[in-house]
Design a protein around this motif. Structure first.
Motif, PDB file in Angstrom:
ATOM      1  N   GLY A  70      -9.120 -10.955   7.421  1.00  0.00           N
ATOM      2  CA  GLY A  70      -8.378 -11.804   6.484  1.00  0.00           C
ATOM      3  C   GLY A  70      -8.858 -11.632   5.058  1.00  0.00           C
ATOM      4  O   GLY A  70      -8.051 -11.607   4.118  1.00  0.00           O
ATOM      5  N   ALA A  71     -10.176 -11.506   4.880  1.00  0.00           N
ATOM      6  CA  ALA A  71     -10.725 -11.292   3.531  1.00  0.00           C
ATOM      7  C   ALA A  71     -10.255  -9.968   2.947  1.00  0.00           C
ATOM      8  O   ALA A  71      -9.962  -9.877   1.751  1.00  0.00           O
ATOM      9  CB  ALA A  71     -12.246 -11.344   3.577  1.00  0.00           C
ATOM     10  N   VAL A  72     -10.157  -8.935   3.788  1.00  0.00           N
ATOM     11  CA  VAL A  72      -9.681  -7.636   3.309  1.00  0.00           C
ATOM     12  C   VAL A  72      -8.207  -7.731   2.889  1.00  0.00           C
ATOM     13  O   VAL A  72      -7.822  -7.212   1.833  1.00  0.00           O
ATOM     14  CB  VAL A  72      -9.876  -6.553   4.398  1.00  0.00           C
ATOM     15  N   VAL A  73      -7.402  -8.427   3.671  1.00  0.00           N
ATOM     16  CA  VAL A  73      -5.976  -8.560   3.340  1.00  0.00           C
ATOM     17  C   VAL A  73      -5.793  -9.367   2.047  1.00  0.00           C
ATOM     18  O   VAL A  73      -5.063  -8.961   1.147  1.00  0.00           O
ATOM     19  CB  VAL A  73      -5.201  -9.211   4.510  1.00  0.00           C
ATOM     20  N   VAL A  74      -6.475 -10.503   1.938  1.00  0.00           N
ATOM     21  CA  VAL A  74      -6.357 -11.333   0.734  1.00  0.00           C
ATOM     22  C   VAL A  74      -6.896 -10.588  -0.489  1.00  0.00           C
ATOM     23  O   VAL A  74      -6.282 -10.609  -1.566  1.00  0.00           O
ATOM     24  CB  VAL A  74      -7.084 -12.684   0.922  1.00  0.00           C
ATOM     25  N   GLY A  75      -8.014  -9.899  -0.328  1.00  0.00           N
ATOM     26  CA  GLY A  75      -8.570  -9.115  -1.423  1.00  0.00           C
ATOM     27  C   GLY A  75      -7.630  -8.015  -1.869  1.00  0.00           C
ATOM     28  O   GLY A  75      -7.493  -7.747  -3.073  1.00  0.00           O
ATOM     29  N   SER A  76      -6.967  -7.365  -0.927  1.00  0.00           N
ATOM     30  CA  SER A  76      -6.005  -6.312  -1.277  1.00  0.00           C
ATOM     31  C   SER A  76      -4.836  -6.875  -2.070  1.00  0.00           C
ATOM     32  O   SER A  76      -4.396  -6.275  -3.052  1.00  0.00           O
ATOM     33  CB  SER A  76      -5.481  -5.636  -0.012  1.00  0.00           C
ATOM     34  N   LEU A  77      -4.335  -8.042  -1.661  1.00  0.00           N
ATOM     35  CA  LEU A  77      -3.243  -8.678  -2.408  1.00  0.00           C
ATOM     36  C   LEU A  77      -3.678  -9.055  -3.823  1.00  0.00           C
ATOM     37  O   LEU A  77      -2.918  -8.888  -4.785  1.00  0.00           O
ATOM     38  CB  LEU A  77      -2.738  -9.907  -1.658  1.00  0.00           C
ATOM     39  N   LEU A  78      -4.901  -9.547  -3.964  1.00  0.00           N
ATOM     40  CA  LEU A  78      -5.414  -9.891  -5.294  1.00  0.00           C
ATOM     41  C   LEU A  78      -5.578  -8.652  -6.170  1.00  0.00           C
ATOM     42  O   LEU A  78      -5.295  -8.689  -7.371  1.00  0.00           O
ATOM     43  CB  LEU A  78      -6.726 -10.648  -5.185  1.00  0.00           C
ATOM     44  N   LEU A  79      -6.030  -7.561  -5.581  1.00  0.00           N
ATOM     45  CA  LEU A  79      -6.187  -6.331  -6.351  1.00  0.00           C
ATOM     46  C   LEU A  79      -4.837  -5.780  -6.807  1.00  0.00           C
ATOM     47  O   LEU A  79      -4.700  -5.312  -7.934  1.00  0.00           O
ATOM     48  CB  LEU A  79      -6.951  -5.285  -5.543  1.00  0.00           C
ATOM     49  N   VAL A  80      -3.825  -5.851  -5.949  1.00  0.00           N
ATOM     50  CA  VAL A  80      -2.482  -5.436  -6.351  1.00  0.00           C
ATOM     51  C   VAL A  80      -1.962  -6.365  -7.451  1.00  0.00           C
ATOM     52  O   VAL A  80      -1.316  -5.921  -8.404  1.00  0.00           O
ATOM     53  CB  VAL A  80      -1.532  -5.399  -5.136  1.00  0.00           C
ATOM     54  N   GLY A  81      -2.280  -7.660  -7.355  1.00  0.00           N
ATOM     55  CA  GLY A  81      -1.888  -8.610  -8.397  1.00  0.00           C
ATOM     56  C   GLY A  81      -2.534  -8.297  -9.736  1.00  0.00           C
ATOM     57  O   GLY A  81      -1.883  -8.404 -10.779  1.00  0.00           O
ATOM     58  N   THR A  82      -3.805  -7.908  -9.728  1.00  0.00           N
ATOM     59  CA  THR A  82      -4.450  -7.556 -10.995  1.00  0.00           C
ATOM     60  C   THR A  82      -3.851  -6.280 -11.586  1.00  0.00           C
ATOM     61  O   THR A  82      -3.708  -6.171 -12.800  1.00  0.00           O
ATOM     62  CB  THR A  82      -5.972  -7.383 -10.839  1.00  0.00           C
ATOM     63  N   LEU A  83      -3.488  -5.335 -10.731  1.00  0.00           N
ATOM     64  CA  LEU A  83      -2.825  -4.124 -11.214  1.00  0.00           C
ATOM     65  C   LEU A  83      -1.489  -4.473 -11.860  1.00  0.00           C
ATOM     66  O   LEU A  83      -1.167  -3.986 -12.952  1.00  0.00           O
ATOM     67  CB  LEU A  83      -2.617  -3.128 -10.070  1.00  0.00           C
ATOM     68  N   LEU A  84      -0.721  -5.342 -11.217  1.00  0.00           N
ATOM     69  CA  LEU A  84       0.551  -5.779 -11.780  1.00  0.00           C
ATOM     70  C   LEU A  84       0.338  -6.508 -13.109  1.00  0.00           C
ATOM     71  O   LEU A  84       1.089  -6.316 -14.069  1.00  0.00           O
ATOM     72  CB  LEU A  84       1.285  -6.678 -10.781  1.00  0.00           C
ATOM     73  N   GLY A  85      -0.703  -7.335 -13.185  1.00  0.00           N
ATOM     74  CA  GLY A  85      -1.015  -8.038 -14.430  1.00  0.00           C
ATOM     75  C   GLY A  85      -1.340  -7.090 -15.565  1.00  0.00           C
ATOM     76  O   GLY A  85      -0.882  -7.282 -16.693  1.00  0.00           O
TER      77      GLY A  85
END
Length: 185
Positions: A70-85
């Motif tokens: 779960g931490a890997v999945v949530v972390g991946s979503l956050l990293l994609v969010g920072t890229l989008l930002g």
């Protein structure tokens, strides 16, 4: 009627640099956390096998494995969010001219840019300006009464969104001054 050169509002160098630093820092932390999780998964797997062989309950090990995934999945979503930002900050610009307001997200593909608030509104179409959540400034269309009466088949006005621009106060003041149908709530 003469049309003057549009004013261009972009994020300042400091705002863009801060976005890139946040992006780089979050990626460094994410990669480090992923490395630590991948180092500990074999130990968890071995502990799970030993506990199962000894007949002890293994639910706590399964909880740890599921939490790691779960931490890997949530972390991946956050990293994609920072890229989008970063792409939103780096490639965004707001153009203001005599006719209206235009928001462009040049670093994103066109369909995603339109979904995230790219578009153009005439001054008489601007109906509301607001802050959406923590990040976006939103300018909504639908303010032209003549257009609303015959709008049964027309394409709806876009909703313009942008993150950061240098001289934000000046931009907001210009929108307030030039939009005749802007409603204050």
């Amino acid at each position: 009627m003469s049309v003057s050169t549009p004013l261009v509002f972009r994020p300042s160098f400091a705002q863009r640099a801060m976005a890139v630093l946040l992006f780089a820092g979050s990626w460094m932390v994410g990669v480090r956390a992923l490395a630590q999780i991948s180092e500990r998964l074999p130990l968890l797997r071995a502990s799970l096998k030993v506990a199962a062989a000894a007949g002890e309950p293994t639910w706590s090990f399964w909880v740890a494995v599921i939490a790691a995934i779960g931490a890997v999945v949530v972390g991946s979503l956050l990293l994609v969010g920072t890229l989008l930002g970063v792409l939103l900050v780096e490639g965004s610009q707001v153009l203001v001219d005599d006719l209206g307001l235009s928001v462009e997200h040049n670093a994103l593909p066109a369909p995603l840019a339109r979904r995230l608030g790219s578009g153009r509104l005439l001054w008489k179409q601007v109906s509301r300006m607001e802050r959406s959540g923590l990040f976006f400034f939103v300018v909504r269309g639908g303010g032209d009464p003549a257009r609303r009466e015959g709008a049964s088949r027309e394409i709806p006005d876009p909703v313009l969104r942008f993150l950061l621009v240098d001289q934000l106060e000046r931009l907001v003041t210009m929108i307030l001054e030039r939009s005749p149908n802007l409603k204050h709530e």
